[in-house]
Design a protein around this motif. Structure first.
Motif, PDB file in Angstrom:
ATOM      1  N   VAL A  50       0.843  -1.194   0.000  1.00 17.16           N
ATOM      2  CA  VAL A  50       0.000   0.000   0.000  1.00 17.16           C
ATOM      3  C   VAL A  50       0.881   1.247   0.000  1.00 17.16           C
ATOM      4  O   VAL A  50       2.076   1.200   0.328  1.00 17.16           O
ATOM      5  CB  VAL A  50      -0.941   0.035   1.220  1.00 17.16           C
ATOM      6  N   GLU A  51       0.266   2.372  -0.316  1.00 12.88           N
ATOM      7  CA  GLU A  51       0.975   3.638  -0.311  1.00 12.88           C
ATOM      8  C   GLU A  51       1.223   4.107   1.125  1.00 12.88           C
ATOM      9  O   GLU A  51       0.463   3.754   2.034  1.00 12.88           O
ATOM     10  CB  GLU A  51       0.160   4.690  -1.064  1.00 12.88           C
ATOM     11  N   PRO A  52       2.250   4.898   1.337  1.00 12.07           N
ATOM     12  CA  PRO A  52       2.514   5.416   2.694  1.00 12.07           C
ATOM     13  C   PRO A  52       1.314   6.133   3.300  1.00 12.07           C
ATOM     14  O   PRO A  52       1.098   6.076   4.511  1.00 12.07           O
ATOM     15  CB  PRO A  52       3.689   6.370   2.476  1.00 12.07           C
ATOM     16  N   ARG A  53       0.541   6.803   2.449  1.00  8.64           N
ATOM     17  CA  ARG A  53      -0.645   7.514   2.948  1.00  8.64           C
ATOM     18  C   ARG A  53      -1.584   6.571   3.686  1.00  8.64           C
ATOM     19  O   ARG A  53      -2.154   6.922   4.728  1.00  8.64           O
ATOM     20  CB  ARG A  53      -1.378   8.166   1.768  1.00  8.64           C
ATOM     21  N   VAL A  54      -1.766   5.364   3.152  1.00 11.02           N
ATOM     22  CA  VAL A  54      -2.671   4.400   3.775  1.00 11.02           C
ATOM     23  C   VAL A  54      -2.160   4.008   5.153  1.00 11.02           C
ATOM     24  O   VAL A  54      -2.934   3.909   6.121  1.00 11.02           O
ATOM     25  CB  VAL A  54      -2.837   3.159   2.877  1.00 11.02           C
ATOM     26  N   LEU A  55      -0.856   3.791   5.267  1.00  3.46           N
ATOM     27  CA  LEU A  55      -0.290   3.422   6.560  1.00  3.46           C
ATOM     28  C   LEU A  55      -0.450   4.556   7.567  1.00  3.46           C
ATOM     29  O   LEU A  55      -0.755   4.312   8.748  1.00  3.46           O
ATOM     30  CB  LEU A  55       1.184   3.058   6.408  1.00  3.46           C
ATOM     31  N   ASP A  56      -0.293   5.793   7.110  1.00  7.72           N
ATOM     32  CA  ASP A  56      -0.472   6.942   8.002  1.00  7.72           C
ATOM     33  C   ASP A  56      -1.926   7.034   8.482  1.00  7.72           C
ATOM     34  O   ASP A  56      -2.192   7.248   9.677  1.00  7.72           O
ATOM     35  CB  ASP A  56      -0.073   8.237   7.303  1.00  7.72           C
ATOM     36  N   GLU A  57      -2.853   6.874   7.551  1.00  8.34           N
ATOM     37  CA  GLU A  57      -4.267   6.959   7.905  1.00  8.34           C
ATOM     38  C   GLU A  57      -4.680   5.806   8.806  1.00  8.34           C
ATOM     39  O   GLU A  57      -5.475   5.980   9.745  1.00  8.34           O
ATOM     40  CB  GLU A  57      -5.111   6.999   6.634  1.00  8.34           C
TER      41      GLU A  57
END
Length: 288
Positions: A50-57
């Motif tokens: 997944v994209e880093p954004r998904v991990l942050d969210e």
């Protein structure tokens, strides 16, 4: 953009939720990830990177869940017997145990043509909309006194109607007040109710204590303050042969069937248990 493996994040999310005392940390971690990725939880294995954004969210949602914000407030939805419901602050979150009552209710309606159904203390509209979804020929009425909860019920009713379900009829009313729904006296095939029933002194989880509306959870010193008038109301509304089902606290396994049995027009007062063997709801039938 670099992509990262999802599995380590899920493992860490489960660890954080378990440490926070969440009952189902693994399931909640997977449901939050599935919500972000807009995929069924069982399909997460098909999204290993997944994209880093998904991990942050995901990390942000897990942090909120760890403070015991209900999972359903974070995803914005709950589910009951095949129906998706919008939920959030100000409305009671439907529980999986209530599906047993829905199953019983649908069985009780077998053979009835264009049945009239009344859902008392409808909250999000869960029972009414589930029955309307599976019985499109039914005329379903739903009663709720709290304006905020009623607004959630309207939102869900509009969404189900737009999806093709038969519209339900919402009523702003107090089920403990004399004369409520008097125009339906003796005309109803089925009354269902998931009222506030937890005894006031009962300790409940933070998700309930801090986020469910207190008036939708607690039912007085013995938990029966709303159930008593609901039994009388059901006896008034039901037609001969009609049925009533009332969800209750697991300490009410004898009390609620006994209340139903005290009404001379009601018969076959029966207790029902959930999958864990705990008393969960009681039913009866109108004589005549």
């Amino acid at each position: 953009m670099n992509r990262h493996p999802l599995r380590p994040a899920l493992i860490e999310a489960e660890r954080r939720l378990a440490a926070a005392g969440v009952d189902s940390p693994r399931a909640d971690a997977h449901l939050l990830a599935a919500h972000l990725l807009r995929v069924p939880p069982g399909k997460l294995v098909l999204t290993p990177m997944v994209e880093p954004r998904v991990l942050d969210e995901l990390g942000a949602l897990v942090a909120k869940r760890a403070t015991r914000v209900p999972l359903q407030h974070l995803t914005g939805e709950a589910h009951l017997w095949g129906v998706d419901l919008a939920v959030g602050p100000g409305v009671f979150i439907p529980r999986p145990e209530t599906e047993l009552l829905v199953e019983w209710a649908l069985n009780a309606l077998r053979g009835a043509e264009r049945p009239v159904v009344v859902d008392l203390c409808t909250g999000s509209g869960a029972l009414a909309l589930s029955i309307a979804h599976h019985r499109p020929d039914a005329v379903v009425h739903a009663v709720e006194k709290d304006p905020t909860a009623l607004s959630w019920a309207r939102r869900n009713a509009d969404a189900r109607s737009a999806a093709g379900d038969t519209p339900i009829r919402l009523h702003h009313g107090d089920v403990t007040a004399p004369g409520v729904l008097s125009d339906l006296d003796g005309a109803v095939d089925l009354v269902v109710c998931n009222p506030p029933y937890v005894p006031d002194a009962t300790e409940v989880q933070p998700e309930v204590a801090d986020h469910d509306p207190r008036a939708a959870v607690f039912g007085g010193a013995d938990g029966l303050d709303v159930i008593r008038p609901v039994v009388a109301l059901a006896a008034r509304l039901l037609k001969p042969g009609g049925h009533v089902a009332i969800e209750h606290d697991d300490t009410h396994g004898e009390a609620v069937p006994a209340l139903l049995a005290t009404r001379k027009v009601l018969t076959d007062a029966t207790p029902h248990h959930d999958l864990a063997g705990r008393p969960r709801f009681a039913t009866a039938r109108r004589t005549g």
